[in-house]
Design a protein around this motif. Sequence first.
Motif: not given
Length: 203
Positions: A60-70, A117-131
Amino acid sequence: MAVPSGFYRGVSAADRVAQRRARLLAAGLTVWADPRIRTTMTAVCAEAGLSERYFYESFTGLEALLEAVMDTIAAEIEETSRAAAEAAGDNPAARVRAAVRAFVDLLLADPRKGRVAIVESLAVPKLRQRRTELLRHLAHQSAVESRRVLGSPGHSVTEDEIGGMLFIGGMAELITAWLDGTLRASTDEIVEAASRALLGIYR
């Protein structure tokens, strides 16, 4: 011979969608882990060699892709560590060391996975919760496996869960420092220290 409906060069439509999704996930990992590239949908599509039309076919968007990567990386960590532990036999200490080494070897084989998964995900606010959710899931699995293998003598389920969080949280910080060069240590030193820590928590 007629080509079956929905097939192209012997590949079904569903398989083509799955292949394109896999290419986008691989491209997402490559782009996200590269500090020289701004992580955008355009950059991911260019890396994958696909148009934005195909991007939206799977995400659905970039964040959905990055979450799937994680999620993909977390699943690989869990599956690889569990398989290594099972292959190590019945000795608890050997199982722990095998699982930890499998995790560390996975990151050595492709350091991008740990960094993303551990470092870069912290820089994306909407992915911190998924992390946080993924780390807590791994902590819970660590507690369950440790109770099953080590017996956790005298420990309550809550104490086991606390131990899992301590171990996984500590591992996240340890791997972060190792990947960014703050901590200079050999693979064997990392594996041995992490294994001792986990065994110490549950014994």
